[in-house]
Design an enzyme around this catalytic site. Structure first.
Site, mmCIF file in Angstrom:
data_model
loop_
_atom_site.group_PDB
_atom_site.id
_atom_site.type_symbol
_atom_site.label_atom_id
_atom_site.label_comp_id
_atom_site.label_asym_id
_atom_site.label_seq_id
_atom_site.Cartn_x
_atom_site.Cartn_y
_atom_site.Cartn_z
ATOM 1 N N LYS A 1 0.831 -1.212 0.000
ATOM 2 C CA LYS A 1 0.000 0.000 0.000
ATOM 3 C C LYS A 1 0.866 1.264 0.000
ATOM 4 O O LYS A 1 0.650 2.185 -0.776
ATOM 5 C CB LYS A 1 -0.941 0.019 1.223
ATOM 6 C CG LYS A 1 -1.871 -1.173 1.331
ATOM 7 C CD LYS A 1 -2.781 -1.089 2.538
ATOM 8 C CE LYS A 1 -2.071 -1.116 3.867
ATOM 9 N NZ LYS A 1 -1.384 -2.401 4.188
ATOM 10 N N ARG B 1 -9.691 0.896 8.749
ATOM 11 C CA ARG B 1 -9.283 -0.473 9.078
ATOM 12 C C ARG B 1 -10.268 -1.182 9.970
ATOM 13 O O ARG B 1 -10.056 -2.353 10.292
ATOM 14 C CB ARG B 1 -8.004 -0.386 9.893
ATOM 15 C CG ARG B 1 -6.751 -0.726 9.260
ATOM 16 C CD ARG B 1 -5.716 -0.247 10.261
ATOM 17 N NE ARG B 1 -4.568 -1.071 10.209
ATOM 18 C CZ ARG B 1 -3.467 -0.738 9.528
ATOM 19 N NH1 ARG B 1 -3.389 0.375 8.860
ATOM 20 N NH2 ARG B 1 -2.454 -1.533 9.552
ATOM 21 N N ARG C 1 11.691 -5.627 4.855
ATOM 22 C CA ARG C 1 11.485 -4.181 4.653
ATOM 23 C C ARG C 1 12.482 -3.356 5.454
ATOM 24 O O ARG C 1 12.800 -3.651 6.591
ATOM 25 C CB ARG C 1 10.069 -3.788 5.080
ATOM 26 C CG ARG C 1 9.859 -2.275 5.044
ATOM 27 C CD ARG C 1 8.429 -1.874 5.124
ATOM 28 N NE ARG C 1 7.711 -2.499 6.204
ATOM 29 C CZ ARG C 1 6.389 -2.547 6.276
ATOM 30 N NH1 ARG C 1 5.662 -1.991 5.345
ATOM 31 N NH2 ARG C 1 5.800 -3.132 7.285
ATOM 32 N N ARG D 1 11.240 -1.500 10.943
ATOM 33 C CA ARG D 1 10.169 -1.013 11.809
ATOM 34 C C ARG D 1 10.044 -1.916 13.032
ATOM 35 O O ARG D 1 10.244 -3.123 12.931
ATOM 36 C CB ARG D 1 8.840 -1.016 11.031
ATOM 37 C CG ARG D 1 8.590 0.276 10.307
ATOM 38 C CD ARG D 1 7.431 0.248 9.376
ATOM 39 N NE ARG D 1 6.223 -0.397 9.857
ATOM 40 C CZ ARG D 1 5.097 -0.464 9.159
ATOM 41 N NH1 ARG D 1 5.026 0.079 7.955
ATOM 42 N NH2 ARG D 1 4.042 -1.062 9.639
ATOM 43 N N ARG E 1 -0.942 -8.631 13.589
ATOM 44 C CA ARG E 1 -1.476 -7.691 12.578
ATOM 45 C C ARG E 1 -2.343 -8.441 11.570
ATOM 46 O O ARG E 1 -3.396 -7.938 11.157
ATOM 47 C CB ARG E 1 -0.318 -6.967 11.868
ATOM 48 C CG ARG E 1 0.333 -5.914 12.760
ATOM 49 C CD ARG E 1 1.749 -5.581 12.340
ATOM 50 N NE ARG E 1 1.828 -4.911 11.059
ATOM 51 C CZ ARG E 1 2.953 -4.758 10.368
ATOM 52 N NH1 ARG E 1 4.097 -5.231 10.848
ATOM 53 N NH2 ARG E 1 2.934 -4.130 9.223
HETATM 54 P P1 AP5 Z 1 4.843 -1.596 1.809
HETATM 55 O O1 AP5 Z 1 4.516 -0.754 0.650
HETATM 56 O O2 AP5 Z 1 5.604 -0.986 2.945
HETATM 57 O O3 AP5 Z 1 3.514 -2.358 2.329
HETATM 58 P P2 AP5 Z 1 2.250 -1.828 3.123
HETATM 59 O O4 AP5 Z 1 1.059 -2.480 2.546
HETATM 60 O O5 AP5 Z 1 2.264 -0.330 3.192
HETATM 61 O O6 AP5 Z 1 2.571 -2.492 4.521
HETATM 62 P P3 AP5 Z 1 2.457 -1.936 6.013
HETATM 63 O O7 AP5 Z 1 3.134 -2.970 6.867
HETATM 64 O O8 AP5 Z 1 2.982 -0.536 6.121
HETATM 65 O O9 AP5 Z 1 0.962 -1.963 6.245
HETATM 66 P P4 AP5 Z 1 0.267 -1.958 7.587
HETATM 67 O O10 AP5 Z 1 -1.100 -1.651 7.173
HETATM 68 O O11 AP5 Z 1 0.453 -3.163 8.415
HETATM 69 O O12 AP5 Z 1 1.084 -0.846 8.432
HETATM 70 P P5 AP5 Z 1 0.754 0.670 8.800
HETATM 71 O O13 AP5 Z 1 2.017 1.427 8.744
HETATM 72 O O14 AP5 Z 1 -0.431 1.141 8.052
HETATM 73 O O15 AP5 Z 1 5.644 -2.886 1.255
HETATM 74 C C1 AP5 Z 1 6.086 -3.897 2.143
HETATM 75 C C2 AP5 Z 1 7.453 -4.411 1.641
HETATM 76 O O16 AP5 Z 1 7.251 -5.089 0.402
HETATM 77 C C3 AP5 Z 1 8.474 -3.308 1.365
HETATM 78 O O17 AP5 Z 1 9.745 -3.751 1.753
HETATM 79 C C4 AP5 Z 1 8.397 -3.096 -0.162
HETATM 80 O O18 AP5 Z 1 9.641 -2.675 -0.686
HETATM 81 C C5 AP5 Z 1 8.018 -4.494 -0.645
HETATM 82 N N1 AP5 Z 1 7.162 -4.486 -1.826
HETATM 83 C C6 AP5 Z 1 6.103 -3.660 -2.079
HETATM 84 N N2 AP5 Z 1 5.524 -3.965 -3.246
HETATM 85 C C7 AP5 Z 1 6.223 -5.018 -3.747
HETATM 86 C C8 AP5 Z 1 6.094 -5.803 -4.945
HETATM 87 N N3 AP5 Z 1 5.122 -5.557 -5.840
HETATM 88 N N4 AP5 Z 1 6.970 -6.820 -5.133
HETATM 89 C C9 AP5 Z 1 7.954 -7.089 -4.221
HETATM 90 N N5 AP5 Z 1 8.127 -6.374 -3.086
HETATM 91 C C10 AP5 Z 1 7.267 -5.353 -2.849
HETATM 92 O O19 AP5 Z 1 0.288 0.504 10.307
HETATM 93 C C11 AP5 Z 1 1.207 0.180 11.327
HETATM 94 C C12 AP5 Z 1 0.473 0.163 12.672
HETATM 95 O O20 AP5 Z 1 -0.063 1.478 12.949
HETATM 96 C C13 AP5 Z 1 -0.742 -0.759 12.779
HETATM 97 O O21 AP5 Z 1 -0.381 -2.103 13.084
HETATM 98 C C14 AP5 Z 1 -1.512 -0.097 13.913
HETATM 99 O O22 AP5 Z 1 -0.933 -0.349 15.148
HETATM 100 C C15 AP5 Z 1 -1.333 1.381 13.601
HETATM 101 N N6 AP5 Z 1 -2.364 1.880 12.671
HETATM 102 C C16 AP5 Z 1 -2.154 2.335 11.407
HETATM 103 N N7 AP5 Z 1 -3.324 2.694 10.843
HETATM 104 C C17 AP5 Z 1 -4.283 2.454 11.772
HETATM 105 C C18 AP5 Z 1 -5.690 2.593 11.764
HETATM 106 N N8 AP5 Z 1 -6.339 3.057 10.669
HETATM 107 N N9 AP5 Z 1 -6.377 2.249 12.886
HETATM 108 C C19 AP5 Z 1 -5.739 1.794 13.977
HETATM 109 N N10 AP5 Z 1 -4.400 1.615 14.046
HETATM 110 C C20 AP5 Z 1 -3.673 1.956 12.945
#
Ligand code: AP5
Length: 238
Positions: free
Chosen positions: A25, A100, A140, A172, A183
């Site tokens: 994402k 979410r 990552r 991270r 998660r």
């Molecule tokens: P990346 O693009 O970083 O993936 P992502 O989908 O953004 O993954 P996240 O782990 O950031 O999502 P998340 O929803 O768990 O975390 P968030 O920060 O929102 O890609 C991942 C890896 O794959 C990278 O190394 C990239 O290079 C590689 N990659 C990408 N595309 C690729 C491809 N096509 N082929 C090969 N490799 C590829 O949330 C973190 C925490 O914050 C949550 O757990 C929660 O505690 C809190 N939080 C955030 N939002 C909320 C909410 N709305 N409500 C409550 N708590 C929240």
């Protein structure tokens, strides 16, 4: 204009990028942001910034995030509201990692409903097999400015250093295997119903996130054109 190219009059409006942890994402949202000239709003990035700045919200979020738990809805909604009220969100925005929970999607639907002149929301669900997700998460590396790398699939030019700003790359704190399991559990319990909600509303597409980064971006762009034109054709205004 074919093959997912946008003409200059294309208005992106509000875009939701949905999907499990690690599907890409953030990677995709950053690419779309520059392509459409609209902001990416990642609730994960905003919360990490609060943690770095030691705000009250950051202190509350820290332990929850490390354990892979969700931050309470009302705190996240308030944070998103203040970001969406900024001037640069008027023509549209890409929400990454929000909503979410069903409480968050109900709040967002209501918030957008009350916004005059905003295009209807379109939602894209990016999917990747769970085994590949763990590899993406543990591989990552990020810099404090949010630039994303992967030691397997997208390594930086120099190991441990961001190509863009020369900052050190780190893992991270929630990219451990234990936090990933939690998660994923919350994704199935809390976020899958949100995806079902937007699927049922229409203006929704499934995206294969297992393809190469550029191919995923291309699919998303194509689907956005389809979804925006479908919304215009049916005259739906929200
Ligand atoms: P990346 O693009 O970083 O993936 P992502 O989908 O953004 O993954 P996240 O782990 O950031 O999502 P998340 O929803 O768990 O975390 P968030 O920060 O929102 O890609 C991942 C890896 O794959 C990278 O190394 C990239 O290079 C590689 N990659 C990408 N595309 C690729 C491809 N096509 N082929 C090969 N490799 C590829 O949330 C973190 C925490 O914050 C949550 O757990 C929660 O505690 C809190 N939080 C955030 N939002 C909320 C909410 N709305 N409500 C409550 N708590 C929240």
């Amino acid at each position: 204009m074919g093959n997912g190219e946008m003409d200059s009059s294309f208005a992106p409006g509000p875009i939701l990028l949905l999907g499990a942890p690690g599907v890409g994402k953030g990677t995709q949202a950053k690419r779309l942001m520059s392509a459409f000239n609209i902001p990416q709003i990642s609730t994960g990035d905003l919360l990490r910034e609060h943690r770095r700045n030691h705000t009250e919200l950051g202190k509350t979020a820290e332990d929850l995030m490390i354990r892979g738990e969700l931050v309470p809805d009302e705190l996240v909604n308030e944070m998103v509201a203040s970001r969406l009220n900024e001037q640069d969100c008027k023509g549209g925005f890409i929400l990454d990692g929000f909503p979410r929970t069903l409480a968050q999607s109900a709040w967002l639907d209501d918030f957008l409903e009350r916004r005059a002149g905003m295009l209807p929301v379109v939602a894209l669900n990016v999917s990747v097999q769970e085994g590949e997700l763990l590899r993406r998460i543990t591989g990552r590396r990020i810099c404090t400015q949010g630039h994303i790398y992967n030691i397997y699939s997208q390594p930086p030019r120099q190991a441990g250093v961001c190509d863009v700003d020369d900052l050190p790359l780190d893992q991270r704190s929630d990219d451990s295997e234990a936090a990933f399991e939690q998660r994923m559990k919350l994704f199935y319990e809390q976020t899958a119903p949100v995806i079902a909600h937007y699927r049922a509303l229409g203006r929704f597409s499934e995206i294969d996130g297992a393809l190469a980064v550029e191919a995923v971006t291309q699919r998303i762009r194509e689907q956005l054109l389809v979804l925006r034109h479908a919304a215009e054709a049916t005259g739906v205004d929200r």
